[in-house]
Design a protein around this motif. Structure first.
Motif: not given
Length: 442
Positions: A39-59
């Motif tokens: 769903s579109k909501t799940e697509a937004v959540a998946a994008a947030l998921y990627q951004v957050k983990f990239d923020q946390a691990l990728n200097e």
């Protein structure tokens, strides 16, 4: 012309903001019914998921330490007219901050491509509505002179289409069966006889992805699109959960000093410069300016840096030809040979290259240990093959494995912007074969 020969790209954005400021706490005992559709909501959540983990691990992440917001997802269709993926454009404040592309397939890993810098903002919703008239609002100077976009043609559908990994276009289908495919200030008119859907590809299944989707589902259940952006810190009450990072580390490599030359035309050759020679030029540029091989870009006759001459030599030695669709075409076997031949002609007898067909993720990484490489993919939906410049990679490690979370950092020589930016494409997805061509000067 054949649909499979087009290699252009186009991007879109809309206006609904979704803040990226939190990540899901996951119940390890959670169980989901894995229907394929996202769903579109799940697509937004998946994008947030990627951004957050990239923020946390990728200097090196451009998103790190920033409040990133996501725009409403854009549906992307493939040549079978099936919903292929969603583009989720991102912003930091009012400035574009890249995008994440989410596959419409919950039985495999979610991320197909992403970028920190390339946004799909050339077409908004209003511009899509105006695609069929000559006085279009899409900001493309050439559109006003394109006769086939006159309003006398009755439009049946307008949609965003997937062209290749990280590449998108807009397709306008008319009631007479014909269509226009638009991107990069270019238009390809498709006659009704060739405008027929291909067979829908079989969706991939990877059960290892289910844990990731479990976590995304928790985030998706907390997103209320109409309640987004109400708090000054960008976090709504509906996103009040802790961030639990399931990834332990990343491996990554990136080469600075690689130019992002786009294909262009010259009186020295027919048609555009070609994806393989242009990618080869990007590699030579790196070795010339960053590795001290300062004859690579020089014209031997004049002694001056000469882009046209360098690309001409690469085209000739790669035996690039103009194909029936007006695009440059290069046999895979000739790419590495052309790199070696031109480098040795410029005096670097230690030049070497290997072409690794059906390259594994480890092979792609190994090739990138020498410097930028050429990544050549076959089997895209709208054209047969395409070569890009590999400038790095990143892989997120989870439980000792990076499966499903490996990305190749690429410069696409046919991207729409004049300066462009890199796009990370998921390894092992959206192509039939991937070949990696390394280059080095010993």
């Amino acid at each position: 012309m054949s649909l499979k020969k087009l290699s252009v790209c186009l991007f879109i954005s809309l206006s609904l903001l979704v803040p990226v400021s939190a990540s899901p706490a996951v119940n390890a005992n959670s169980s989901l019914e894995y229907s394929s559709e996202v769903s579109k909501t799940e697509a937004v959540a998946a994008a947030l998921y990627q951004v957050k983990f990239d923020q946390a691990l990728n200097e090196q992440s451009s998103w790190k330490g920033r409040n990133v917001t996501a725009l409403q997802p854009i549906e992307v269709f493939d040549a079978s007219n099936e919903l292929h993926s969603y583009i989720v454009n991102l912003k930091i404040g009012e400035q574009p901050a890249g995008y994440v592309e989410i596959a419409n397939n919950k039985n495999d890993f979610p991320i197909l491509s992403y970028s920190y810098t390339v946004n799909n903002t050339e077409f908004d919703e209003e511009a899509m509505e105006d695609l069929n008239i000559a006085d279009s609002k899409i900001g493309m100077d050439s559109i006003a002179s394109i006769d086939s976009l006159n309003s006398f043609k009755k439009v049946r559908t307008k949609k965003v289409v997937w062209l290749a990994p990280g590449k998108f276009g807009a397709k306008v289908d008319y009631t007479d069966g014909s269509a226009d495919l638009i991107s990069e200030n270019k238009l390809e008119s498709i006659p009704a006889s060739e405008n027929t859907p291909v067979l829908a590809p079989e969706k991939s299944v990877n059960s290892e992805s289910h844990q990731t989707w479990d976590e995304i589902e928790v985030l998706a259940s907390s997103i209320t699109l109409y309640d987004i952006g109400t708090d000054t810190d960008g976090v709504t009450d509906s996103l009040s959960f802790e961030f639990n990072n399931p990834y332990s580390s990343i491996n990554s490599k990136y080469y600075n000093g690689v130019t992002n030359q786009k294909q262009y035309t010259s009186s020295l050759w027919d048609g555009p410069s070609g994806c393989a020679p242009t990618s080869g030029y990007n590699i030579f540029h790196y070795w010339h300016y960053s590795r001290g091989k300062t004859n690579l870009l020089k014209n031997k006759s004049t002694g001056a840096v000469d882009t046209d001459n360098t690309i001409l030599l690469l085209r000739n030695n790669m035996q690039t030809i103009l194909d029936e669709s007006g695009q440059g075409s290069t046999d895979l076997n000739n790419i590495g040979y052309g790199l070696i031949a031109v480098a040795r002609y410029k005096g670097y007898n230690g030049a070497a290259s290997n072409t690794n067909r059906y390259a594994s993720g480890d092979t792609v990484k190994s090739d990138l240990s020498y410097g930028p490489s050429i990544i050549s993919m076959t089997g895209q939906t709208f054209f047969n093959n395409h070569s890009v410049t590999g400038v790095g990679y990143i892989e997120f490690i989870r439980n000792g494995s990076s499966s499903g979370h490996q990305y190749i950092d690429t410069y696409d020589n046919s991207q729409m912007t004049s300066t462009g930016g890199s796009v990370y494409i998921a390894y092992g997805r959206e192509y039939s074969t991937l070949s990696s061509i390394n280059f080095r000067i010993d």
